[in-house]
Enzyme design. Structure first.
Site, PDB file in Angstrom:
ATOM      1  NE  ARG A 155      -3.455  -2.304   2.847  1.00 50.88           N
ATOM      2  CZ  ARG A 155      -2.988  -3.525   3.518  1.00 50.88           C
ATOM      3  NH1 ARG A 155      -2.027  -3.549   3.978  1.00 50.88           N
ATOM      4  NH2 ARG A 155      -3.870  -4.467   3.619  1.00 50.88           N
ATOM      5  CE  LYS A 179      -6.322  -1.178   4.983  1.00 49.00           C
ATOM      6  NZ  LYS A 179      -7.468  -1.658   4.363  1.00 49.00           N
ATOM      7  CG  HIS A 252      -5.376   0.702  -3.852  1.00 53.78           C
ATOM      8  ND1 HIS A 252      -4.504   0.621  -2.491  1.00 53.78           N
ATOM      9  CD2 HIS A 252      -6.172  -0.204  -3.694  1.00 53.78           C
ATOM     10  CE1 HIS A 252      -5.318  -0.241  -1.931  1.00 53.78           C
ATOM     11  NE2 HIS A 252      -6.179  -0.752  -2.448  1.00 53.78           N
ATOM     12  NE  ARG A 255      -3.010  -3.424  -1.404  1.00 59.15           N
ATOM     13  CZ  ARG A 255      -2.472  -4.498  -0.412  1.00 59.15           C
ATOM     14  NH1 ARG A 255      -1.281  -4.435  -0.590  1.00 59.15           N
ATOM     15  NH2 ARG A 255      -3.201  -5.102   0.281  1.00 59.15           N
ATOM     16  CG  HIS A 278      -5.883  -8.890   1.095  1.00 63.84           C
ATOM     17  ND1 HIS A 278      -6.197  -9.315   0.018  1.00 63.84           N
ATOM     18  CD2 HIS A 278      -5.690  -7.453   1.070  1.00 63.84           C
ATOM     19  CE1 HIS A 278      -6.277  -8.022  -0.806  1.00 63.84           C
ATOM     20  NE2 HIS A 278      -6.105  -7.094  -0.089  1.00 63.84           N
ATOM     21  CE1 TYR A 287      -6.421  -7.003  -7.135  1.00 61.09           C
ATOM     22  CE2 TYR A 287      -6.489  -8.267  -4.981  1.00 61.09           C
ATOM     23  CZ  TYR A 287      -6.373  -7.145  -5.561  1.00 61.09           C
ATOM     24  OH  TYR A 287      -6.112  -5.802  -4.955  1.00 61.09           O
TER      25      TYR A 287
END
Length: 306
Positions: A155, A179, A252, A255, A278, A287
């Site tokens: 990110r 995150k 992004h 990414r 994730h 995806y």
């Protein structure tokens, strides 16, 4: 951050504690902090207008009423974020003993349409990677930046948060903090490693002379301080304009391109999940739709009887 009207001292104190928790413990981005603060600001304005002066007075009905009013003139995605912000906030207050229950917990999120992420084809990636003028300091930095974004799938907030010490170029890897302050390894291909080596030897020391402090940020601006998220977006915009005919590219999207290209070339979905950071496999599964569309386009174009 300043609220337009004065809040009761306890409300002000609890919001401050929560924002510190998000920034320090959860390590959320400034962008997310701003959004969550704005969402809380709107909710507090609503509760004060309803003569509620304490979060302990808030009920499930109050949250539903607030969400219903917001839904009249806002998109579903925005409403979903506001509900998530309130769930998180009241969960924090409950953990700290300020409230007994989480009144936002039972409020359902609106069903969102999942948009397929945009991505670049390989020829467009090559054009973008070769766009920076590597005879200049900033060109060397931009080349290293673009190569790292595409090679690792990080990110933009993770990218600008990197320090020089987070790299291991001999191994071809880096440590990023994602995150929730989760640490993970990401891999760097040979082009990214080569671009980073050249940037660190030929440009970084010269840019760093203009900066100060004990930190050693990897990506520096012309003042010698850490590059910002917004600056990365401006850098990408500059090269998109320079490359006539190229679609608009965001960090992004690089990414998304990273994940799509890995899956197109046979990578395991769980490996891609790990590399992207994730928490849930369902976040990565989007995806597979992208690659399926890609396969259908190739088949339709190439098969005589398609």
């Amino acid at each position: 951050m300043e609220q337009p009207i004065a809040w009761p001292p306890m409300i002000d104190h609890q919001v401050d504690l929560y924002m510190q928790y998000l920034a320090v413990e959860k390590r959320v981005s400034h962008h997310t902090l701003d959004h969550y603060y704005s969402d809380l600001e709107q909710f507090i304005a609503f509760m004060l207008s309803e003569a509620r002066t304490s979060f302990s007075e808030i009920t499930h009905i109050d949250v539903r009423t607030f969400v219903g009013r917001m839904a009249l003139h806002r998109e579903k995605k925005t409403i979903a974020r506001k509900i998530s912000a309130l769930r998180s906030f009241f969960s924090f207050l409950r953990r700290e003993g300020f409230v007994e229950t989480n009144p936002a917990k039972g409020v359902h999120l609106p069903k969102l349409e999942r948009r397929l992420p945009g991505f670049l084809y390989l020829d467009a990636v090559e054009r973008l990677m070769n766009a920076p003028d590597t005879s200049t300091w900033l060109g060397l930095r931009d080349k290293a930046l673009l190569e790292l974004l595409y090679a690792s799938g990080v990110r933009v907030s993770e990218c600008v948060g990197l320090d020089v010490s987070d790299l291991d170029l001999d191994v071809g890897a880096a440590i990023v903090f994602g995150k929730g302050a989760k640490e993970r390894y990401v891999l760097l291909g040979a082009p990214a490693v080569n671009a980073l080596r050249r940037y660190l030897s030929d440009a970084w020391p010269l840019l760093r002379q203009k900066g100060a402090g004990e930190e050693r940020p990897l990506f520096l601006n012309h003042k010698g301080t850490r590059l910002s998220d917004r600056s990365v977006r401006r850098i990408l915009d500059k090269y998109v304009v320079q490359l006539a005919g190229m679609q608009k590219v965001s960090p992004h999207m690089l990414r998304h391109t990273f994940a799509t290209h890995l899956l197109d070339h046979g990578a395991d979905l769980r490996v891609v999940q790990e590399l992207l950071g994730h928490a849930s496999l369902s976040s990565t599964q989007i995806y597979t739709h992208t690659t399926r569309e890609h396969l259908e386009r190739v088949y339709t174009k190439a098969h005589p009887r398609a």
